[in-house]
Scaffold this active site. Structure first.
Site, PDB file in Angstrom:
ATOM      1  N   CYS A 142      64.995  88.085 114.242  1.00 20.73           N
ATOM      2  CA  CYS A 142      65.599  89.111 113.381  1.00 20.73           C
ATOM      3  C   CYS A 142      65.900  88.593 111.981  1.00 20.73           C
ATOM      4  O   CYS A 142      65.599  89.260 110.992  1.00 20.73           O
ATOM      5  CB  CYS A 142      66.845  89.691 114.036  1.00 20.73           C
ATOM      6  SG  CYS A 142      68.191  88.502 114.309  1.00 20.73           S
ATOM      7  N   HIS A 198      72.935  89.447 115.156  1.00 18.49           N
ATOM      8  CA  HIS A 198      71.675  90.166 114.970  1.00 18.49           C
ATOM      9  C   HIS A 198      71.703  90.900 113.636  1.00 18.49           C
ATOM     10  O   HIS A 198      72.746  91.370 113.197  1.00 18.49           O
ATOM     11  CB  HIS A 198      71.476  91.166 116.120  1.00 18.49           C
ATOM     12  CG  HIS A 198      70.128  91.805 116.127  1.00 18.49           C
ATOM     13  ND1 HIS A 198      68.982  91.118 116.434  1.00 18.49           N
ATOM     14  CD2 HIS A 198      69.731  93.071 115.845  1.00 18.49           C
ATOM     15  CE1 HIS A 198      67.934  91.937 116.354  1.00 18.49           C
ATOM     16  NE2 HIS A 198      68.373  93.123 115.993  1.00 18.49           N
ATOM     17  N   HIS A 246      63.961  96.144 112.746  1.00 17.29           N
ATOM     18  CA  HIS A 246      64.468  94.841 113.176  1.00 17.29           C
ATOM     19  C   HIS A 246      63.506  94.228 114.180  1.00 17.29           C
ATOM     20  O   HIS A 246      62.580  94.875 114.656  1.00 17.29           O
ATOM     21  CB  HIS A 246      65.878  94.969 113.768  1.00 17.29           C
ATOM     22  CG  HIS A 246      65.930  95.641 115.101  1.00 17.29           C
ATOM     23  ND1 HIS A 246      66.383  95.010 116.230  1.00 17.29           N
ATOM     24  CD2 HIS A 246      65.577  96.884 115.501  1.00 17.29           C
ATOM     25  CE1 HIS A 246      66.329  95.833 117.260  1.00 17.29           C
ATOM     26  NE2 HIS A 246      65.846  96.975 116.846  1.00 17.29           N
TER      27      HIS A 246
END
Length: 186
Positions: free
Chosen positions: A85, A137, A149
Site C-alpha cells: 500500500c 494502511h 489502494h
C-alpha cells in the site's frame, strides 16, 4: 536471403503495428502535469467511479492506476510483480504529482495536512488502522467517495471509502503538506 529479409521486415511491421493498437494506458506529460485522459481511460474510470466522463480530468493519474490495477500485493514490493500500500502511494505521488513522500505508511502520515473527509480531493492520502496498529494502511483518494489502494488479498483495486469492511478502520486523511511538495521540486 531476400525472402528471409522480407519475412523479418513483415514480422517487425506486424509487431510495430499491433503495439500501436494496444489498449494499455499511456502516461503522457511530466509528473505534476494534468493532461487529458485517453478516451478509453475516461470511459472506464467514469463508469467505475460513477461520475460523468468529463469529471475524469487527470489523465496521468488514471493512466497510472490503469497500469497498476490488479497488481498483486507484496509486502515491501515496489514493482509489477507485487506492491504494498505505501509503495503504491509513494510511486503515485512521485510519478503523477511529482511529489516525493516517505516510503512507509508510518512516515507518510507525518507529511499530510489533516482534512475532514468531506474536504478530500484527488491525490489525498487516506489512512486506516488494521490489526490494532495505528496508520497501518494507506490509499489514495480519487473522487465520488472512492480510493485506490493495494489490498493484501486482492492487489491494487478501487473501492468505496464507505465500504462496510474498510470504513470501520478509517482513521485519518489529508493532503501532502506544501513543504514536502516544495522540497520535491528543488
Amino acid at each position: 536471403m531476400g525472402k528471409k529479409c522480407a519475412l523479418l521486415i513483415c514480422a517487425f511491421a506486424v509487431i510495430i503495428l499491433s503495439s500501436c493498437h494496444s489498449k494499455k494506458a499511456v502516461m503522457r506529460g511530466e509528473p505534476g502535469d494534468v493532461v487529458v485522459p485517453q478516451p478509453s481511460i475516461a470511459e472506464k474510470y467514469s463508469s467505475l467511479l460513477g461520475v460523468d466522463k468529463d469529471q475524469i480530468q487527470n489523465g496521468r493519474l488514471y493512466a497510472f492506476i490503469d497500469q497498476w490495477m490488479g497488481t498483486p500485493y507484496k509486502f515491501g514490493g515496489l514493482d509489477h510483480d507485487g506492491i504494498d500500500c505505501s509503495g503504491l502511494s509513494f510511486l503515485l505521488e512521485q510519478q503523477v504529482y511529482g511529489i516525493n513522500i516517505p516510503r512507509t505508511t508510518g512516515q507518510q502520515v507525518t507529511v499530510i495536512k489533516r482534512k475532514y473527509e468531506e474536504e478530500l480531493q484527488e491525490g489525498d492520502l487516506v489512512f486506516f488502522d488494521y490489526d490494532g496498529k495505528k496508520f497501518s494502511h494507506v490509499g489514495i483518494y480519487l473522487q465520488n467517495g472512492y480510493y485506490v489502494h493495494a489490498s493484501s488479498t486482492k492487489g491494487v483495486i478501487i473501492v468505496k471509502l464507505h465500504d462496510p469492511y474498510t470504513y470501520k478502520y478509517f482513521s485519518r486523511c489529508g493532503s501532502v503538506v506544501d513543504t514536502v511538495a516544495d522540497a520535491a521540486g528543488k
